[in-house]
Design an enzyme around this catalytic site. Sequence first.
Site, PDB file in Angstrom:
ATOM      1  CE  LYS A  87     -33.849   9.220 -27.804  1.00  0.00           C
ATOM      2  NZ  LYS A  87     -33.733   8.800 -26.184  1.00  0.00           N
ATOM      3  NE  ARG A 110     -30.821  13.616 -30.636  1.00  0.00           N
ATOM      4  CZ  ARG A 110     -29.936  11.946 -29.430  1.00  0.00           C
ATOM      5  NH1 ARG A 110     -30.478  11.453 -30.234  1.00  0.00           N
ATOM      6  NH2 ARG A 110     -29.640  12.331 -29.130  1.00  0.00           N
ATOM      7  NE  ARG A 134     -27.430   5.075 -21.337  1.00  0.00           N
ATOM      8  CZ  ARG A 134     -28.089   5.582 -22.341  1.00  0.00           C
ATOM      9  NH1 ARG A 134     -29.876   4.890 -22.501  1.00  0.00           N
ATOM     10  NH2 ARG A 134     -27.493   6.255 -22.784  1.00  0.00           N
ATOM     11  NE  ARG A 177     -24.162   6.364 -24.911  1.00  0.00           N
ATOM     12  CZ  ARG A 177     -25.352   6.624 -25.693  1.00  0.00           C
ATOM     13  NH1 ARG A 177     -26.054   5.613 -25.627  1.00  0.00           N
ATOM     14  NH2 ARG A 177     -25.592   7.624 -25.662  1.00  0.00           N
ATOM     15  NE  ARG A 209     -26.061  12.336 -24.132  1.00  0.00           N
ATOM     16  CZ  ARG A 209     -25.644  11.382 -23.248  1.00  0.00           C
ATOM     17  NH1 ARG A 209     -25.495  10.772 -22.683  1.00  0.00           N
ATOM     18  NH2 ARG A 209     -26.842   9.974 -23.954  1.00  0.00           N
TER      19      ARG A 209
HETATM   20  O1  C5P Z   1     -29.732   8.593 -29.792  1.00  0.00           O
HETATM   21  P1  C5P Z   1     -28.375   8.638 -28.406  1.00  0.00           P
HETATM   22  O2  C5P Z   1     -28.301   8.997 -26.793  1.00  0.00           O
HETATM   23  O3  C5P Z   1     -27.877   6.931 -28.374  1.00  0.00           O
HETATM   24  O4  C5P Z   1     -27.601   9.613 -29.272  1.00  0.00           O
HETATM   25  C1  C5P Z   1     -25.987   9.428 -28.822  1.00  0.00           C
HETATM   26  C2  C5P Z   1     -25.364  11.128 -29.435  1.00  0.00           C
HETATM   27  O5  C5P Z   1     -24.284  10.569 -30.561  1.00  0.00           O
HETATM   28  C3  C5P Z   1     -26.029  12.221 -29.500  1.00  0.00           C
HETATM   29  O6  C5P Z   1     -25.741  13.066 -28.123  1.00  0.00           O
HETATM   30  C4  C5P Z   1     -25.413  12.747 -30.415  1.00  0.00           C
HETATM   31  O7  C5P Z   1     -23.832  13.437 -29.744  1.00  0.00           O
HETATM   32  C5  C5P Z   1     -24.893  11.706 -31.202  1.00  0.00           C
HETATM   33  N1  C5P Z   1     -26.805  11.965 -32.142  1.00  0.00           N
HETATM   34  C6  C5P Z   1     -26.171  12.839 -32.990  1.00  0.00           C
HETATM   35  N2  C5P Z   1     -28.214  12.753 -33.590  1.00  0.00           N
HETATM   36  C7  C5P Z   1     -28.983  11.472 -33.583  1.00  0.00           C
HETATM   37  C8  C5P Z   1     -28.697  10.569 -33.400  1.00  0.00           C
HETATM   38  C9  C5P Z   1     -27.689  10.935 -32.029  1.00  0.00           C
HETATM   39  O8  C5P Z   1     -25.858  14.053 -32.699  1.00  0.00           O
HETATM   40  N3  C5P Z   1     -29.725  12.426 -34.484  1.00  0.00           N
HETATM   41 MG    MG Z   2     -31.187   4.857 -27.505  1.00  0.00          MG
END
Ligand code: C5P
Ligand code: MG
Length: 192
Positions: free
Chosen positions: A14, A89, A128, A134, A146
């Site tokens: 993404k 989400r 990654r 991270r 996740r």
């Molecule tokens: O979008 P990304 O994978 O970078 O998000 C990393 C973490 O940030 C997620 O695993 C979650 O803990 C948190 N997150 C969230 N709600 C979102 C975006 C990210 O809780 N809308």
């Molecule tokens: Mg991302």
Amino acid sequence: MLNLIIFGPPGAGKGTQSERLLQQYSLQHISTGDLLRAERAAGTDLGNQANEYIAKGELVPDAVVIGMVKNFMLAHTEAKGFIFDGFPRTTPQAEALDAMLADFNTQISIVLGLEVNEDELVKRLLLRGQSSGRADDQDESTIRNRFQEYQNKTLPLQGFYQSQGKYQGVQGIGEVGAIYDSLCAEIDKVLG
Ligand code: C5P
Ligand code: MG
């Protein structure tokens, strides 16, 4: 306005595809994950609270994330459009986004879902993690958590947007440029 959601599980590409799309279509990028990590790096209360969820691979509460997106949009009223990456989400987040866009007299144009199988996702995330620093990309049990959150809370949005006639799945495995071309082809159909 052209408002895109780039949808898909963690590691689907993404962020990578958003970077290209926002240049091509002159859009503002809203990556809620990046915004949360920036808050954490700045040591704000919001960032510290969010970190407890991020570290476990859980979702941050809706009100927190929705408030952050709203502030971002209000700070970018001049935008030609937005690309939402990692948001919404959950169903309440998707409903709130529809309402916020309606306040801007606009709506979601298309939801592009990057389709990638779980074995490939785990491989990508662990890779990654070696360079991103991270922590949530380095621990396999956090990664699995996740995915669980994605299955339970995020995947239902596919149906939400299908019922609005806005969901378009795209094969997310292969060469980055070829995937990008498929995404552009779908966007160009919407632009007509
Ligand atoms: O979008 P990304 O994978 O970078 O998000 C990393 C973490 O940030 C997620 O695993 C979650 O803990 C948190 N997150 C969230 N709600 C979102 C975006 C990210 O809780 N809308
Ligand atoms: Mg991302």
